[in-house]
Design a protein around this motif. Sequence first.
Motif, PDB file in Angstrom:
ATOM      1  N   ASP A 101      92.272   8.359  43.682  1.00  0.00           N
ATOM      2  CA  ASP A 101      91.144   8.912  42.919  1.00  0.00           C
ATOM      3  C   ASP A 101      90.790   8.052  41.710  1.00  0.00           C
ATOM      4  O   ASP A 101      90.541   8.562  40.623  1.00  0.00           O
ATOM      5  CB  ASP A 101      91.477  10.337  42.421  1.00  0.00           C
ATOM      6  CG  ASP A 101      91.186  11.360  43.499  1.00  0.00           C
ATOM      7  OD1 ASP A 101      90.447  11.028  44.443  1.00  0.00           O
ATOM      8  OD2 ASP A 101      91.701  12.486  43.398  1.00  0.00           O
ATOM      9  N   TYR A 123      87.508   5.197  37.444  1.00  0.00           N
ATOM     10  CA  TYR A 123      88.225   4.681  36.272  1.00  0.00           C
ATOM     11  C   TYR A 123      87.457   3.535  35.609  1.00  0.00           C
ATOM     12  O   TYR A 123      86.729   2.796  36.282  1.00  0.00           O
ATOM     13  CB  TYR A 123      89.620   4.189  36.679  1.00  0.00           C
ATOM     14  CG  TYR A 123      90.666   5.284  36.757  1.00  0.00           C
ATOM     15  CD1 TYR A 123      90.317   6.567  37.153  1.00  0.00           C
ATOM     16  CD2 TYR A 123      91.986   5.034  36.448  1.00  0.00           C
ATOM     17  CE1 TYR A 123      91.276   7.566  37.222  1.00  0.00           C
ATOM     18  CE2 TYR A 123      92.950   6.032  36.525  1.00  0.00           C
ATOM     19  CZ  TYR A 123      92.588   7.300  36.913  1.00  0.00           C
ATOM     20  OH  TYR A 123      93.535   8.284  36.978  1.00  0.00           O
ATOM     21  N   GLY A 124      87.688   3.394  34.317  1.00  0.00           N
ATOM     22  CA  GLY A 124      86.955   2.386  33.546  1.00  0.00           C
ATOM     23  C   GLY A 124      87.159   0.966  34.050  1.00  0.00           C
ATOM     24  O   GLY A 124      86.245   0.148  34.021  1.00  0.00           O
ATOM     25  N   GLU A 125      88.378   0.659  34.545  1.00  0.00           N
ATOM     26  CA  GLU A 125      88.665  -0.720  34.932  1.00  0.00           C
ATOM     27  C   GLU A 125      88.242  -1.028  36.367  1.00  0.00           C
ATOM     28  O   GLU A 125      88.229  -2.187  36.775  1.00  0.00           O
ATOM     29  CB  GLU A 125      90.160  -1.026  34.753  1.00  0.00           C
ATOM     30  CG  GLU A 125      91.101  -0.409  35.789  1.00  0.00           C
ATOM     31  CD  GLU A 125      91.458   1.047  35.485  1.00  0.00           C
ATOM     32  OE1 GLU A 125      90.913   1.570  34.500  1.00  0.00           O
ATOM     33  OE2 GLU A 125      92.272   1.632  36.221  1.00  0.00           O
ATOM     34  N   SER A 175      88.194  -2.554  28.706  1.00  0.00           N
ATOM     35  CA  SER A 175      89.256  -1.599  29.031  1.00  0.00           C
ATOM     36  C   SER A 175      90.427  -1.745  28.072  1.00  0.00           C
ATOM     37  O   SER A 175      90.661  -2.823  27.518  1.00  0.00           O
ATOM     38  CB  SER A 175      89.761  -1.833  30.459  1.00  0.00           C
ATOM     39  OG  SER A 175      88.765  -1.489  31.378  1.00  0.00           O
ATOM     40  N   GLY A 176      91.188  -0.662  27.904  1.00  0.00           N
ATOM     41  CA  GLY A 176      92.373  -0.671  27.050  1.00  0.00           C
ATOM     42  C   GLY A 176      93.577  -1.256  27.774  1.00  0.00           C
ATOM     43  O   GLY A 176      93.466  -1.685  28.931  1.00  0.00           O
ATOM     44  N   ASN A 211      96.274   0.116  29.092  1.00  0.00           N
ATOM     45  CA  ASN A 211      96.624   0.781  30.350  1.00  0.00           C
ATOM     46  C   ASN A 211      95.683   0.371  31.478  1.00  0.00           C
ATOM     47  O   ASN A 211      96.125   0.080  32.583  1.00  0.00           O
ATOM     48  CB  ASN A 211      96.573   2.298  30.179  1.00  0.00           C
ATOM     49  CG  ASN A 211      97.780   2.821  29.452  1.00  0.00           C
ATOM     50  OD1 ASN A 211      98.138   2.290  28.397  1.00  0.00           O
ATOM     51  ND2 ASN A 211      98.407   3.842  30.004  1.00  0.00           N
ATOM     52  N   GLY A 212      94.393   0.373  31.175  1.00  0.00           N
ATOM     53  CA  GLY A 212      93.403   0.019  32.183  1.00  0.00           C
ATOM     54  C   GLY A 212      93.599  -1.405  32.663  1.00  0.00           C
ATOM     55  O   GLY A 212      93.513  -1.695  33.855  1.00  0.00           O
ATOM     56  N   ARG A 264      96.615  -1.524  34.903  1.00  0.00           N
ATOM     57  CA  ARG A 264      96.305  -0.911  36.209  1.00  0.00           C
ATOM     58  C   ARG A 264      95.473  -1.862  37.058  1.00  0.00           C
ATOM     59  O   ARG A 264      95.714  -2.004  38.257  1.00  0.00           O
ATOM     60  CB  ARG A 264      95.538   0.400  36.012  1.00  0.00           C
ATOM     61  CG  ARG A 264      96.403   1.611  35.765  1.00  0.00           C
ATOM     62  CD  ARG A 264      95.601   2.894  35.967  1.00  0.00           C
ATOM     63  NE  ARG A 264      94.425   2.937  35.118  1.00  0.00           N
ATOM     64  CZ  ARG A 264      94.383   3.498  33.906  1.00  0.00           C
ATOM     65  NH1 ARG A 264      95.438   4.077  33.412  1.00  0.00           N
ATOM     66  NH2 ARG A 264      93.277   3.487  33.201  1.00  0.00           N
ATOM     67  N   MET A 301      84.053  13.402  37.423  1.00  0.00           N
ATOM     68  CA  MET A 301      85.306  13.177  36.715  1.00  0.00           C
ATOM     69  C   MET A 301      85.166  13.346  35.208  1.00  0.00           C
ATOM     70  O   MET A 301      84.092  13.178  34.648  1.00  0.00           O
ATOM     71  CB  MET A 301      85.843  11.798  37.033  1.00  0.00           C
ATOM     72  CG  MET A 301      84.809  10.718  36.886  1.00  0.00           C
ATOM     73  SD  MET A 301      85.128   9.354  37.966  1.00  0.00           S
ATOM     74  CE  MET A 301      84.913  10.081  39.524  1.00  0.00           C
ATOM     75  N   TYR A 324      86.979  12.028  31.685  1.00  0.00           N
ATOM     76  CA  TYR A 324      87.873  10.962  31.221  1.00  0.00           C
ATOM     77  C   TYR A 324      88.912  11.482  30.247  1.00  0.00           C
ATOM     78  O   TYR A 324      88.672  12.436  29.496  1.00  0.00           O
ATOM     79  CB  TYR A 324      87.058   9.816  30.616  1.00  0.00           C
ATOM     80  CG  TYR A 324      86.318   9.047  31.682  1.00  0.00           C
ATOM     81  CD1 TYR A 324      86.930   7.993  32.334  1.00  0.00           C
ATOM     82  CD2 TYR A 324      85.043   9.428  32.082  1.00  0.00           C
ATOM     83  CE1 TYR A 324      86.282   7.319  33.345  1.00  0.00           C
ATOM     84  CE2 TYR A 324      84.387   8.752  33.094  1.00  0.00           C
ATOM     85  CZ  TYR A 324      85.010   7.696  33.722  1.00  0.00           C
ATOM     86  OH  TYR A 324      84.378   7.033  34.733  1.00  0.00           O
ATOM     87  N   ASP A 335      93.552   7.698  27.037  1.00  0.00           N
ATOM     88  CA  ASP A 335      93.285   6.466  27.767  1.00  0.00           C
ATOM     89  C   ASP A 335      91.881   6.590  28.352  1.00  0.00           C
ATOM     90  O   ASP A 335      91.692   7.151  29.423  1.00  0.00           O
ATOM     91  CB  ASP A 335      94.340   6.310  28.881  1.00  0.00           C
ATOM     92  CG  ASP A 335      94.057   5.121  29.781  1.00  0.00           C
ATOM     93  OD1 ASP A 335      93.080   4.386  29.530  1.00  0.00           O
ATOM     94  OD2 ASP A 335      94.842   4.914  30.733  1.00  0.00           O
ATOM     95  N   ASP A 386      89.950   4.853  29.962  1.00  0.00           N
ATOM     96  CA  ASP A 386      89.642   4.292  31.277  1.00  0.00           C
ATOM     97  C   ASP A 386      90.055   5.239  32.396  1.00  0.00           C
ATOM     98  O   ASP A 386      89.636   5.103  33.531  1.00  0.00           O
ATOM     99  CB  ASP A 386      90.398   2.963  31.472  1.00  0.00           C
ATOM    100  CG  ASP A 386      89.951   1.922  30.472  1.00  0.00           C
ATOM    101  OD1 ASP A 386      88.734   1.779  30.287  1.00  0.00           O
ATOM    102  OD2 ASP A 386      90.825   1.288  29.860  1.00  0.00           O
ATOM    103  N   ARG A 387      90.957   6.167  32.056  1.00  0.00           N
ATOM    104  CA  ARG A 387      91.585   7.031  33.042  1.00  0.00           C
ATOM    105  C   ARG A 387      90.788   8.326  33.188  1.00  0.00           C
ATOM    106  O   ARG A 387      90.206   8.801  32.221  1.00  0.00           O
ATOM    107  CB  ARG A 387      92.962   7.375  32.508  1.00  0.00           C
ATOM    108  CG  ARG A 387      94.029   7.573  33.501  1.00  0.00           C
ATOM    109  CD  ARG A 387      95.300   7.888  32.715  1.00  0.00           C
ATOM    110  NE  ARG A 387      95.547   9.307  32.845  1.00  0.00           N
ATOM    111  CZ  ARG A 387      96.292   9.807  33.812  1.00  0.00           C
ATOM    112  NH1 ARG A 387      96.854   9.026  34.679  1.00  0.00           N
ATOM    113  NH2 ARG A 387      96.476  11.101  33.908  1.00  0.00           N
ATOM    114  N   CYS A 388      90.805   8.905  34.395  1.00  0.00           N
ATOM    115  CA  CYS A 388      90.174  10.207  34.568  1.00  0.00           C
ATOM    116  C   CYS A 388      91.275  11.247  34.646  1.00  0.00           C
ATOM    117  O   CYS A 388      92.202  11.115  35.446  1.00  0.00           O
ATOM    118  CB  CYS A 388      89.375  10.249  35.855  1.00  0.00           C
ATOM    119  SG  CYS A 388      88.141   8.973  35.934  1.00  0.00           S
ATOM    120  N   VAL A 421      89.526  14.699  38.636  1.00  0.00           N
ATOM    121  CA  VAL A 421      88.571  14.132  39.588  1.00  0.00           C
ATOM    122  C   VAL A 421      88.264  15.192  40.630  1.00  0.00           C
ATOM    123  O   VAL A 421      89.166  15.811  41.171  1.00  0.00           O
ATOM    124  CB  VAL A 421      89.122  12.873  40.281  1.00  0.00           C
ATOM    125  CG1 VAL A 421      88.129  12.353  41.307  1.00  0.00           C
ATOM    126  CG2 VAL A 421      89.448  11.803  39.267  1.00  0.00           C
TER     127      VAL A 421
END
Lengths: 400, 160
Positions: free
Chosen positions: A149, A153-155, A326-327, A329-330, A333, B39, B41, B45, B47-49, B52
């Motif tokens: 899923d 995500y941002g990245e 992106s940060g 973590n991103g 990942r 989603m 966020y 973080d 960038d993370r969801c 979802v």
Amino acid sequence: MTPIVAAVGAEIATAFVEIGLIALVLAILARLASRLGITAVPFFLIAGLGLGEGGVADIGVSEDFVAVGAEIGVLLLLLTLGLEYSSEELRTGLKTGGVPGTVDAIFNFVPGLVVGVVLGWAFPAAVLLGGVTWISSSGVISKVLSDLDRLGYGETPSILNVLVIEDLAMAVYLPVVAALVAGSSALQTATTVGVALVTVGIVLWLAMSYGHVMSAQLDRGNNEALLLAVFGLTLLVGGLAQKLQISAAIGAFLVGLALSGPVQKRARALIEPLRDLFAAIFFLFFAFQINPEELPGALLPALILLVITGLGKLGSGWVAAGRLGSGVNGRIRAGATLIARGEFSIVIASLGIGLADGAQLGSVAAAYVLLSAVVGPLLAKHADRVADALPRKRVPARPG
Amino acid sequence: MTEIQEVQLPGVGVRLDFTTSLGERVGVVVHRGGRRELMVYDRDDPDRCSTVLQLSVEDAHTLNDILGGSRVAEVTTTVGQEIEGLAIDWLTLSGESGFAGKTIGDGMIRTRTGVSIVAVLRGETTFAAPGPSFTLEAGDTAVAVGTPPGIAEVRAILEA
């Protein structure tokens, strides 16, 4: 007359039984792989090792069929790679992908090349090993992103962009490699590379500028006509490219690139089942050519390559995702997701199977893909644990 | 109107996201086939969801009906993805626009540029398929469909 027919009949019967049994084994493996949530490619390779020469069950009669089927599998894999992105996406990729693409190539192609040279392989084989470690598996990665899923995500756009750039890089890399494989003297190789690149450049330009004309023509046909037309075009262009020593694979890839708009979508849906069938045969046939006894010896170089190029992909992801803002973590990942290699590494290795050191290249590539296709998705899944461990150490060191 | 950010996802579709009035970042991935993913966020973080939600085309329609949105944007997005070379843009008339108070017909937009104004958004109201006699006001957003150069011309006409 009768005895001949009977003999041929018996041979066909044996071939049917062999191919049928193989397909059933592959079906079970594909199901197992999907249950484990990983790609079936490593399983197909293992099955091929078991069934090929020196394996547990040696197949004989159907080998010719399997050999041709495998070649078609390569063409269809490259065709669907070309079909994957619209020409608009490719253009955007070209414009924005320079920096991440270069970083990706340096961090992942160069280690493969260097390890090949250090192992004492002939230069073409080393260049092919560079390709094996360079290209991430778009098949595995898109599956990982959607299973976890993570498409939103941002990245994720940065990951997909790296895949697009690698896709385009193949358009340059494949003809160069084909010339290296075919050429004898340095001058002759240089000439072939030059001719190949110019030809590919022209065809690519034609495909991107006028591909829509051909696409509109093809789109008028019904599904049956379209399937046959695309299949025919792929084999025809692939065969012609092979005759010009540009490699059949790049021809098929260009056909995929040239198709755009609605027909691209239709062709993808129609070709996919056919690709799955022939690609399975290709992975199997590739593994047939590897001596299982050589595999343990290939494990160490493969493992070393996996560590170096795993870090390489972490670097690619770090740079690519960082450019999108992106940060930490991103960015981690993104890198971890890119680690998985698969179908295209095997395609590249197969180009050199007949070369000096080609057999070793094959076993190292097989071991490398076996490892990275399993380890890559696992690392992608748990990337946050790695990332969470990092900033805690870093944050206090930073003032403010 | 809230600013919606659009990000291309090569091989997948497009992601649209915006920040709610309470500061939550919400995104929607529109797959090429029309399936949607909704989603929210993560705050730690971005960038993370953290959530979802997979939505089929039908689910998306249902949710859309419940939320009470217009379907214009969605239909036009689909059209834009299916027809290559066709662009869709949302053109807002600024307060200084000399075109405010004129009708679509006055600008001879379709004749001069081949671009069609398929809808006009005014505040909470949507006027679908406005005729040539429709009068545009400052602050209106015109949804234009045509070739990218044509749309650029329309933008120039509306801002003149």
